[in-house]
Write a protein that holds these residues in place. Structure first.
Motif, PDB file in Angstrom:
ATOM      1  N   ILE A  49     -76.888 -36.173 -65.823  1.00 11.51           N
ATOM      2  CA  ILE A  49     -77.240 -35.626 -65.015  1.00 11.51           C
ATOM      3  C   ILE A  49     -79.119 -35.287 -65.600  1.00 11.51           C
ATOM      4  O   ILE A  49     -79.864 -35.534 -67.076  1.00 11.51           O
ATOM      5  N   PHE A  51     -83.307 -33.850 -64.415  1.00 11.71           N
ATOM      6  CA  PHE A  51     -84.314 -32.727 -63.244  1.00 11.71           C
ATOM      7  C   PHE A  51     -85.631 -32.545 -64.322  1.00 11.71           C
ATOM      8  O   PHE A  51     -85.847 -33.303 -66.072  1.00 11.71           O
ATOM      9  N   ASP A  53     -89.014 -30.523 -64.727  1.00 15.52           N
ATOM     10  CA  ASP A  53     -88.855 -28.441 -64.919  1.00 15.52           C
ATOM     11  C   ASP A  53     -90.181 -28.082 -65.526  1.00 15.52           C
ATOM     12  O   ASP A  53     -90.127 -29.125 -66.701  1.00 15.52           O
ATOM     13  N   PHE A  87     -82.699 -23.633 -69.771  1.00 13.47           N
ATOM     14  CA  PHE A  87     -82.259 -24.558 -69.301  1.00 13.47           C
ATOM     15  C   PHE A  87     -80.997 -26.190 -69.872  1.00 13.47           C
ATOM     16  O   PHE A  87     -80.028 -25.923 -69.895  1.00 13.47           O
ATOM     17  N   GLU A 109     -77.923 -25.818 -67.925  1.00 17.30           N
ATOM     18  CA  GLU A 109     -78.098 -25.503 -66.619  1.00 17.30           C
ATOM     19  C   GLU A 109     -78.832 -26.663 -65.665  1.00 17.30           C
ATOM     20  O   GLU A 109     -80.234 -26.472 -66.017  1.00 17.30           O
ATOM     21  N   HIS A 110     -78.189 -26.963 -64.255  1.00 20.86           N
ATOM     22  CA  HIS A 110     -79.330 -27.805 -63.530  1.00 20.86           C
ATOM     23  C   HIS A 110     -79.190 -27.641 -61.830  1.00 20.86           C
ATOM     24  O   HIS A 110     -78.076 -27.108 -61.773  1.00 20.86           O
ATOM     25  N   SER A 111     -80.596 -27.976 -61.407  1.00 18.24           N
ATOM     26  CA  SER A 111     -80.010 -27.608 -59.838  1.00 18.24           C
ATOM     27  C   SER A 111     -79.122 -28.617 -59.108  1.00 18.24           C
ATOM     28  O   SER A 111     -79.194 -30.055 -59.921  1.00 18.24           O
ATOM     29  N   THR A 116     -76.930 -23.658 -58.920  1.00 14.20           N
ATOM     30  CA  THR A 116     -77.276 -23.521 -60.435  1.00 14.20           C
ATOM     31  C   THR A 116     -75.781 -23.835 -61.040  1.00 14.20           C
ATOM     32  O   THR A 116     -74.953 -23.382 -61.366  1.00 14.20           O
TER      33      THR A 116
END
Length: 151
Positions: A49, A51, A53, A87, A109-111, A116
């Motif tokens: 994973i 991301f 942000d 996150f 947590e990630h999109s 989510t």
């Protein structure tokens, strides 16, 4: 760019957080000016994973450093790393204050498209790995110091 990384004892699982810019370059108050843009990566055999942000801020990093120093020194048994946004959170627990074994429990947590995804994870690491994570926090604090005024 400044990077902190916490890896499992066997190197199979790791969580990396990189601060690469202030999120709000023109901000002049301490709260808005403190935010960082972050790249986050979590790698485990069953997950990969990444991301990008706004997640960390200089105030939190400065607060966490002495707490992690106490943990590494064996003064406290448990430490939590919980950025303001939900996150990533980590709870590190030493099995024995004089020993080297550290249990890590985390939440990420990630999109994923329009939704989510939440992931709970756990792994074992060592005090040496936690020291390296602490060094990364120090590098982030050095490269992205607290700035702005209280007003």
């Amino acid at each position: 760019m400044a990077l902190t990384k916490l890896a499992s004892r066997d190197g199979v699982t790791d969580l990396s957080i990189e601060s690469y810019a202030y999120a709000y370059e023109e901000a002049d108050n301490i709260h808005d000016a403190a935010w960082h843009r972050n790249w986050v990566g979590f790698h485990a055999p069953e997950h990969r994973i990444t991301f990008d942000d706004i997640m960390l801020d200089s105030l939190l990093v400065a607060h966490c450093i002495p707490t992690f120093e106490s943990f590494v020194a064996g003064d406290v048994r448990q430490v939590e790393f919980t950025p303001t946004e939900p996150f990533v959170s980590l709870t590190l627990t030493r099995r024995d204050l004089s020993g080297d074994e550290v249990d890590v429990r985390g939440h990420l947590e990630h999109s994923l498209g329009d939704e989510t995804e939440a992931l709970d994870f756990a792994f074992e690491t060592s005090v040496l790995e936690v020291e390296q994570f602490l060094q990364g926090l120090r590098e982030i604090a050095s490269e992205f110091p607290i700035r702005g005024s209280l007003t």
